[in-house]
Design a protein around this motif. Structure first.
Motif, PDB file in Angstrom:
ATOM      1  N   GLN A   1       0.736  -1.280  -0.070  1.00  0.00           N
ATOM      2  CA  GLN A   1      -0.006   0.013  -0.050  1.00  0.00           C
ATOM      3  C   GLN A   1       0.761   1.328   0.049  1.00  0.00           C
ATOM      4  N   HIS A   2       2.200   1.017   0.597  1.00  0.00           N
ATOM      5  CA  HIS A   2       3.207   2.349   0.725  1.00  0.00           C
ATOM      6  C   HIS A   2       4.280   1.875   0.004  1.00  0.00           C
ATOM      7  N   PRO A   3       4.314   1.798  -1.374  1.00  0.00           N
ATOM      8  CA  PRO A   3       5.807   1.074  -1.814  1.00  0.00           C
ATOM      9  C   PRO A   3       6.840   2.225  -1.828  1.00  0.00           C
TER      10      PRO A   3
ATOM     11  N   LEU B   1       5.042  -9.709  -2.938  1.00  0.00           N
ATOM     12  CA  LEU B   1       5.424  -8.323  -3.209  1.00  0.00           C
ATOM     13  C   LEU B   1       4.588  -7.856  -4.502  1.00  0.00           C
ATOM     14  N   ASN B   2       4.173  -6.899  -4.617  1.00  0.00           N
ATOM     15  CA  ASN B   2       3.206  -6.294  -6.076  1.00  0.00           C
ATOM     16  C   ASN B   2       4.406  -5.678  -6.643  1.00  0.00           C
ATOM     17  N   GLN B   3       4.256  -5.213  -7.928  1.00  0.00           N
ATOM     18  CA  GLN B   3       5.380  -4.753  -8.955  1.00  0.00           C
ATOM     19  C   GLN B   3       5.952  -3.586  -8.321  1.00  0.00           C
ATOM     20  N   ASN B   4       5.029  -2.676  -7.812  1.00  0.00           N
ATOM     21  CA  ASN B   4       5.498  -1.158  -7.167  1.00  0.00           C
ATOM     22  C   ASN B   4       6.378  -1.383  -6.144  1.00  0.00           C
ATOM     23  N   ARG B   5       6.176  -2.283  -5.278  1.00  0.00           N
ATOM     24  CA  ARG B   5       6.815  -2.455  -4.033  1.00  0.00           C
ATOM     25  C   ARG B   5       8.164  -3.043  -4.345  1.00  0.00           C
ATOM     26  N   PHE B   6       8.139  -4.070  -5.158  1.00  0.00           N
ATOM     27  CA  PHE B   6       9.413  -4.930  -5.517  1.00  0.00           C
ATOM     28  C   PHE B   6      10.457  -3.890  -6.150  1.00  0.00           C
TER      29      PHE B   6
END
Length: 226
Positions: free
Chosen positions: A58-60, A208-213
């Protein structure tokens, strides 16, 4: 139950910035050829007072730290990097920590990943399977291991966009899907996508979603893919 060896993956700094050229957009890090560093390797940069931050899906932006750097030239003990992104209000400077959860300088320690879904690496707003393959090749080049399915050794499941359904968009709800057709293959891909996520949750593998990774590895659309 999963072992304890993976609990700190991603939370440990890999090195530090030893010199930063004011106004040049370039920095030097204390990792080089002897540490398995290669051109194209990226790192997220962190304030040493705060340490490496993993953020959340939620907060990458928390995982992005102060910004990102990309290795451009490697010597035996140091590497020259270009700054690919700086978080607004931050300045990348000497003493900052660097981290990338794929990379590890110790040849005896490798991190395992499962990568599913489509990804948007070039920032054009379109996620594709081809860009997922590019991400997989990056992980392999940086020393990571790609697992075909979630196992007790998997450190992270990296999740891109769920493959779209050609069958649903065609409006032919009652039509028979021919084995081997594009619709059938895509349907199988969607089912596999959902099953892998369920397996990861059941095994307590971090997802992990894309933005966080991408934030955690310091990768931005300005990064050159090698």
């Amino acid at each position: 139950a999963r072992g304890t060896r993976n609990t700190n993956v991603g939370a440990e700094p890999d090195g530090v910035i030893v010199r930063a050229g004011a106004g040049t957009g370039e920095v030097y890090i204390n990792l080089g050829r002897r540490d398995r560093v290669v051109p194209g390797l990226t790192f997220a940069v962190y304030d040493p007072r705060l340490g490496v931050r993993l953020g959340s899906d939620q907060h990458p932006e928390e995982a992005a730290g102060k910004g990102g750097i990309e290795v451009t030239d490697v010597s035996e003990t140091e590497s020259l990097c270009r700054v690919t992104h700086t978080t607004p209000g931050q300045t990348i400077q000497s003493g900052d920590l660097i981290a990338n959860p794929v990379y590890h300088s110790d040849r005896t320690r490798t991190f395992h990943f499962v990568v599913i879904g489509d990804f948007d690496l070039d920032g054009d707003g379109v996620a594709t399977a081809g860009e997922r393959d590019r991400l997989i090749q990056m992980i392999k080049r940086w020393g990571g291991v790609i697992d075909p399915s979630v196992t007790t050794q998997t450190d992270f499941l990296v999740v891109g966009t769920r493959p779209s359904s050609a069958e649903a968009s065609s409006g032919s709800e009652g039509a028979t899907t021919q084995p081997g057709s594009v619709e059938a293959v895509r349907g199988q891909t969607q089912q596999s996508y959902d099953e892998v996520i369920a397996d990861a949750k059941a095994s307590s593998v971090p997802i992990l979603n894309q933005n966080r990774f991408l934030a955690m590895i310091g990768y931005y659309s300005t990064t050159i893919v090698h």
